[in-house]
Design an enzyme around this catalytic site. Structure first.
Site, PDB file in Angstrom:
ATOM      1  N   ASP A  72      16.807  58.477  99.613  1.00 54.47           N
ATOM      2  CA  ASP A  72      16.446  57.725 100.865  1.00 54.47           C
ATOM      3  C   ASP A  72      16.061  56.376 100.742  1.00 54.47           C
ATOM      4  OD1 ASP A  72      14.687  58.865 103.690  1.00 54.47           O
ATOM      5  OD2 ASP A  72      14.343  56.841 103.042  1.00 54.47           O
ATOM      6  N   GLY A  94       9.798  61.940 115.195  1.00 51.66           N
ATOM      7  CA  GLY A  94       9.953  60.974 114.260  1.00 51.66           C
ATOM      8  C   GLY A  94      11.484  60.817 113.644  1.00 51.66           C
ATOM      9  N   GLN A  95      12.338  61.401 114.350  1.00 48.94           N
ATOM     10  CA  GLN A  95      13.599  61.136 113.876  1.00 48.94           C
ATOM     11  C   GLN A  95      14.173  59.756 114.548  1.00 48.94           C
ATOM     12  OE1 GLN A  95      16.416  64.042 115.603  1.00 48.94           O
ATOM     13  NE2 GLN A  95      18.010  63.600 114.159  1.00 48.94           N
ATOM     14  N   HIS A 125      19.270  65.704 109.256  1.00 48.50           N
ATOM     15  CA  HIS A 125      18.907  65.731 107.954  1.00 48.50           C
ATOM     16  C   HIS A 125      17.591  66.184 107.605  1.00 48.50           C
ATOM     17  CE1 HIS A 125      17.415  62.026 110.072  1.00 48.50           C
ATOM     18  NE2 HIS A 125      16.382  62.183 109.441  1.00 48.50           N
ATOM     19  N   LEU A 126      17.766  66.767 106.186  1.00 44.08           N
ATOM     20  CA  LEU A 126      16.489  67.309 105.710  1.00 44.08           C
ATOM     21  C   LEU A 126      16.032  66.471 104.547  1.00 44.08           C
ATOM     22  CD1 LEU A 126      17.495  71.048 105.351  1.00 44.08           C
ATOM     23  CD2 LEU A 126      16.324  70.066 106.987  1.00 44.08           C
ATOM     24  N   HIS A 127      14.567  65.978 104.775  1.00 45.56           N
ATOM     25  CA  HIS A 127      14.130  65.394 103.828  1.00 45.56           C
ATOM     26  C   HIS A 127      13.691  66.192 102.473  1.00 45.56           C
ATOM     27  CE1 HIS A 127      13.545  61.558 106.190  1.00 45.56           C
ATOM     28  NE2 HIS A 127      13.563  62.454 107.209  1.00 45.56           N
TER      29      HIS A 127
END
Ligand code: DGP
Length: 114
Positions: free
Chosen positions: A30, A93-94, A100-102
């Site tokens: 990220d 909050g996107q 996507h996966l954090h």
């Protein structure tokens, strides 16, 4: 999708170190890490969000979870523990409209999340 940031990363149009990939998914760090380990796992296929996923995407969604576990192992956070976050939609909050996966690890996580 031509104007999608993560499609551009997938296609090599934005210089980003890919830390893991296979035929269906890829992972990269990220840009604004919220933990010592903060990696994003995305499907190669453009799906806007979790909310936009359809029933035929179910196997891919499962594969993304498997990919997260693989990335966590490779990053050395599997044993200590990690958090997986998927923000979906505005109130979720996107900010980047490619599913996507954090993967967050390397420190203790708080609960409840903000
Ligand atoms: P979300 O808010 O859940 O949509 O997360 C989007 C994440 O994407 C956010 O944590 C920052 C990250 N990000 C935004 N632009 C870039 C970029 O150009 N490169 C990388 N590696 N990450 C980015």
């Amino acid at each position: 999708m031509s104007d999608c940031l993560f499609c551009k990363i997938r296609d090599g149009e934005l210089p980003t170190e890919i830390v893991w990939q296979d035929d269906q998914a890829l992972a990269f760090r990220d840009l604004h890490p919220q933990a010592p380990t903060h990696i994003l796992v995305i499907p190669r296929q453009h799906i806007t969000s979790l909310a936009a996923a359809k029933k035929p995407d179910a196997a891919l969604l499962g594969h993304l979870q498997f990919s997260v576990a693989e990335v966590a192992r490779l990053s050395g956070v599997a044993e200590s523990g990690y958090r997986v976050v998927c923000n979906s939609g505005t109130q979720g909050g996107q900010t980047v409209l490619h599913l996507h996966l954090h993967v967050l690890g390397g420190r203790a996580m708080n609960w409840p999340p903000g």
